[in-house]
Scaffold this motif. Structure first.
Motif, mmCIF file in Angstrom:
data_model
loop_
_atom_site.group_PDB
_atom_site.id
_atom_site.type_symbol
_atom_site.label_atom_id
_atom_site.label_comp_id
_atom_site.label_asym_id
_atom_site.label_seq_id
_atom_site.Cartn_x
_atom_site.Cartn_y
_atom_site.Cartn_z
ATOM 1 N N ASN B 30 -16.334 -9.857 61.667
ATOM 2 C CA ASN B 30 -15.124 -9.870 60.841
ATOM 3 C C ASN B 30 -15.473 -9.871 59.353
ATOM 4 O OD1 ASN B 30 -12.402 -10.311 62.499
ATOM 5 N ND2 ASN B 30 -14.059 -11.274 63.598
ATOM 6 N N ALA B 172 -9.448 -9.533 60.379
ATOM 7 C CA ALA B 172 -9.295 -10.897 60.880
ATOM 8 C C ALA B 172 -8.677 -10.813 62.271
ATOM 9 C CB ALA B 172 -8.385 -11.712 59.958
ATOM 10 N N SER B 175 -3.918 -14.133 61.490
ATOM 11 C CA SER B 175 -3.740 -14.738 60.174
ATOM 12 C C SER B 175 -2.483 -15.613 60.180
ATOM 13 C CB SER B 175 -3.609 -13.653 59.095
ATOM 14 O OG SER B 175 -2.440 -12.887 59.313
#
Lengths: 95, 495
Positions: B30, B172, B175
Motif C-alpha cells: 500500500n 489504501a 479509509s
C-alpha cells in the motif's frame, strides 16, 4: 432580499474576517445568491411546527461533578503561536 | 495472486489469518502504491514509518495468537480526525502545523482493533465542499477518467475526496470519512466505492474537527459492503466524551449480511427526481428497483414532500453551526497567527488569511442568519423545516423499511467546473442532505457506469440505528450490481 455593502462589512466584522475592498463585491454577490436560495423556505407554512432541537430523541446524560482530567498545561499550550509564563500571549488589550 | 493493495479488508484478513502474507508485506504494498499515485494528491501527510511499525506490531500479535478484528489492515484517515503526534489541518491554512496531543475516539477504536495508519487524506477545507477543490493543499484528482477525454481530470467528490480517491486507486485497503451533508456518500459514488454514514450518535465525534455538530458523523469508505460493516463495527461505540454519542450495544454488522431481503419493503421516493438529472441516473435507479424486486423485496412508492427544502434548510443550519464552531480559530491557541495592531485586528487578519473563500462564505452566512433580528427568519425557520423533513421520513417508514435513491445527480465532473457558482456546487448533495438533517444512516453502493465512463452509485437510507438492515440490503444491491469496473489511474493491474 438585497444585501448592501454596509451589511456585508457588518457581517464581516461580526465574523472577525477582514474583507479586502477588492473581495467585497464578489462576496456580496455570493452571499446574496445563497440567501436568495435559502429563502425558498418562506413558501412553507411552519406556524405550528416545533423547531428540531435534537437529531435523535435523547436527553443529555448526567455525570458526577468531579474533575476527570487536567494538569496538562504543557499539552494545552503545545500548539500556541505565542506563549509566556504558562499562558497564551496576545497583543495588549488594556491600555 | 491478486496484488496485495487490491485486496478488500475481508480478503486481506483471510490471507493474514492463513499466513499467506504478513501485515508488513500488505502495508508495504500500500505504501508503494501511495508513492506511485502521488499525482492524485489524495494524501496531505504520509506516515510510512508509523505504518511499518504498526504493521510489525500487528504481525507480532498475530504470531502470538492475539489477532484483533482488523489486525494488520492498512487504512487512510481523513485529515479531519485528530491523530496524536501527527499534524492535523482539516485542509485549512488556519490550522498550520497543528499537531494534536490527543487521539480522536474513532481512530483510537481502529488502532485498538489492530488497524494500521498509512497517512492522512486530503479533503475540502473544514469538510466544506463537494469536489475536494477547496483544500489549502490543492485539489484531489479522481482515479477515474472520461472515456472520451482520458487526459482530463475529474473531481473525486467531497468533502472526503482524498479518502475516496485513495480507496478507489487501491492505495489504501479502506479509509475513514466524515459526512455532514453527503461528504462520504457523494465521493463514494464519484469514485466507484462504498461509503457509509451511520445514524447520528453511532460514532463518537470527539477529536474530529467540528463543522456542523448536529449533522457530522464519521463513517467508513471501502471497496465492499462487507468491509464497510467490518470497519463500522470497530469505529462505532458509546463515548462519554461526546454528549450526543449513543449508549447502545454495537452489533456485529458483518453478521447482518445474510443476503436475504425477502419480504423487506423498499420505498422509492418520488421527489428524488431533479431538473436536468441525466436519464442514465433514472435508468440506473429503475434497475436498482428491479434488482431489489428480483431478490424478493417489496417495492413501495413513498412521498417525502419536503425534500426540495432540505438543501436550503441545510445551507442555513450547517453554516450557522460552522460559524460558531469555527470561532475558535483566532490565532490565539493553535495554528496560524497574523499580527495586527490590536487583538481584534489580529483576529481579523488571521481569519482573513487562514480561511479560504468557501469557508469565509459559510462563516459569514452563518453569522448573518444567527445575528440579531434574523435568527427567527432563518435559523428557527430552518430548524422547523428540519422537523418537517424528519416527519416525512417517519411517515415513509410506516410503509417501508428502507429507501432506495440515486446517491448524486451526476457522475464526477471535471476539475474546474462549477467553481464560480456556489449554488450549482451545493446541488451535488441534493439526495444526501436529507438523511443528515434527520440523523438517518445511509450508504452508497457502486451500481454502474455513466455513458462518460465514470461510476454512479445508488443510495439506501435506513431507519435510525437500523444499520444492520441497511447493510443487509446494501449487500444484496452490491451482489446484483456486480460492479467490477476499475479506474484508469488505479495502481497495479488488478486480478
Amino acid at each position: 432580499m438585497s444585501l448592501d455593502q454596509a451589511t456585508v462589512a457588518r457581517i464581516a466584522h461580526l465574523a472577525r474576517i477582514r474583507v479586502a475592498p477588492d473581495e467585497a463585491e464578489a462576496l456580496q454577490k455570493d452571499l446574496q445568491d445563497i440567501l436568495a436560495f435559502v429563502e425558498q423556505l418562506g413558501e412553507v407554512n411552519t406556524d405550528d411546527v416545533p423547531p428540531m432541537t435534537s437529531v435523535t430523541p435523547q436527553a443529555l446524560r448526567w455525570r458526577t461533578d468531579k474533575v476527570t482530567d487536567g494538569k496538562k498545561a504543557d499539552q494545552v499550550l503545545a500548539n500556541a503561536p505565542e506563549q509566556a509564563s504558562g499562558f497564551y500571549a496576545v497583543p495588549r488589550v488594556v491600555e | 495472486m491478486t496484488e496485495l493493495n487490491h485486496l478488500t479488508i475481508s480478503e486481506a484478513l483471510d490471507g493474514l489469518a492463513k499466513g499467506d502474507f504478513t501485515s508488513a508485506e500488505l502495508t508495504r504494498a500500500n505504501l508503494l502504491a501511495m508513492e506511485e499515485a502521488r499525482a492524485l494528491n489524495a494524501f496531505v501527510t504520509e506516515t510510512p514509518e508509523r505504518a511499518m511499525s504498526m504493521a510489525m506490531a500487528s504481525d507480532d500479535r498475530r504470531r502470538a495468537g492475539e489477532a484483533r478484528p482488523l489486525d494488520g489492515i492498512p487504512i487512510a484517515v481523513k485529515d479531519l480526525y485528530c491523530t496524536e503526534g501527527i499534524r492535523t489541518m482539516a485542509g485549512s491554512h488556519i490550522l498550520e502545523g497543528f499537531t494534536p496531543t490527543y487521539e480522536s475516539t474513532v481512530t483510537a477504536n481502529l488502532w485498538r482493533d489492530g488497524a494500521v495508519l498509512l497517512g492522512k487524506t486530503n479533503l475540502d477545507e473544514f469538510a466544506m465542499g463537494s469536489s475536494n477543490t477547496t483544500s489549502y493543499f490543492g485539489e484531489v484528482h479522481n482515479p477515474w477518467t472520461l472515456a472520451e477525454e482520458p487526459d482530463a481530470r475529474l473531481v473525486p467528490g467531497g468533502s472526503s475526496g482524498g479518502s475516496a480517491a485513495c480507496v478507489a486507486a487501491r492505495i489504501a485497503t479502506a479509509s475513514t470519512g466524515t459526512d455532514t451533508g453527503g461528504s462520504i456518500r457523494q465521493p463514494a459514488s464519484f469514485c466507484g466505492i462504498v461509503g457509509m454514514k451511520p445514524t447520528y450518535g453511532r460514532c463518537s465525534r470527539w477529536g474530529i474537527v467540528a463543522f456542523a455538530s448536529s449533522l457530522d458523523q464519521a463513517g467508513p469508505m471501502t471497496r465492499s459492503v462487507r468491509d464497510a460493516a467490518l470497519m463500522l463495527t470497530s469505529m462505532a461505540g458509546f463515548d462519554p466524551k461526546d454528549s450526543t454519542s449513543v449508549d447502545r450495544t454495537v452489533p456485529d454488522y458483518a453478521a447482518a449480511l445474510t443476503g436475504d431481503i425477502r419480504g423487506l419493503k423498499i420505498g422509492v421516493p418520488k421527489e428524488y427526481r431533479v431538473d436536468k438529472m441525466p436519464p442514465e441516473i433514472e435508468i440506473l435507479w429503475q434497475q436498482g428497483v428491479e434488482w431489489m424486486k428480483a431478490a424478493g423485496a417489496e417495492i413501495v412508492d413513498v412521498s417525502l414532500p419536503h425534500t426540495k427544502y432540505a438543501l436550503p434548510a441545510y445551507y442555513i443550519v450547517a453554516p450557522a453551526e460552522a460559524s460558531s464552531n469555527l470561532a475558535r480559530y483566532d490565532g490565539v491557541r493553535y495554528g496560524l497567527r497574523v499580527p495586527g495592531n490590536s487583538l481584534i485586528e489580529m483576529y481579523e487578519n488571521t481569519r482573513a488569511e487562514g480561511f479560504g473563500q468557501e469557508v469565509k462564505r459559510r462563516v459569514m452566512i452563518g453569522t448573518y442568519v444567527l445575528s440579531a433580528g434574523y435568527y427567527d427568519a432563518y435559523y428557527l425557520k430552518a430548524q422547523k423545516l428540519r422537523t418537517l423533513i424528519a416527519r416525512d421520513f417517519e411517515a415513509a417508514y410506516e410503509k417501508c423499511d428502507l429507501l432506495l435513491t440515486p446517491t448524486a445527480p451526476s457522475t464526477a465532473f471535471k476539475v474546474g467546473d462549477k467553481q464560480d457558482d456556489p449554488i450549482a456546487m451545493y446541488l451535488n448533495d441534493v439526495f444526501t442532505v436529507p438523511a443528515n438533517l434527520a440523523g438517518l444512516p445511509g450508504i452508497s453502493v457502486p451500481a454502474g457506469l455513466g455513458a462518460d465512463g465514470a461510476p454512479l452509485g445508488l443510495q439506501l437510507v435506513g431507519q435510525a440505528f437500523e444499520e444492520e438492515t441497511l447493510f443487509r440490503a446494501a449487500g444484496v444491491l452490491e451482489e446484483a450490481a456486480g460492479f467490477t469496473a476499475t479506474p484508469a489511474l488505479m495502481v497495479g493491474e488488478g486480478a
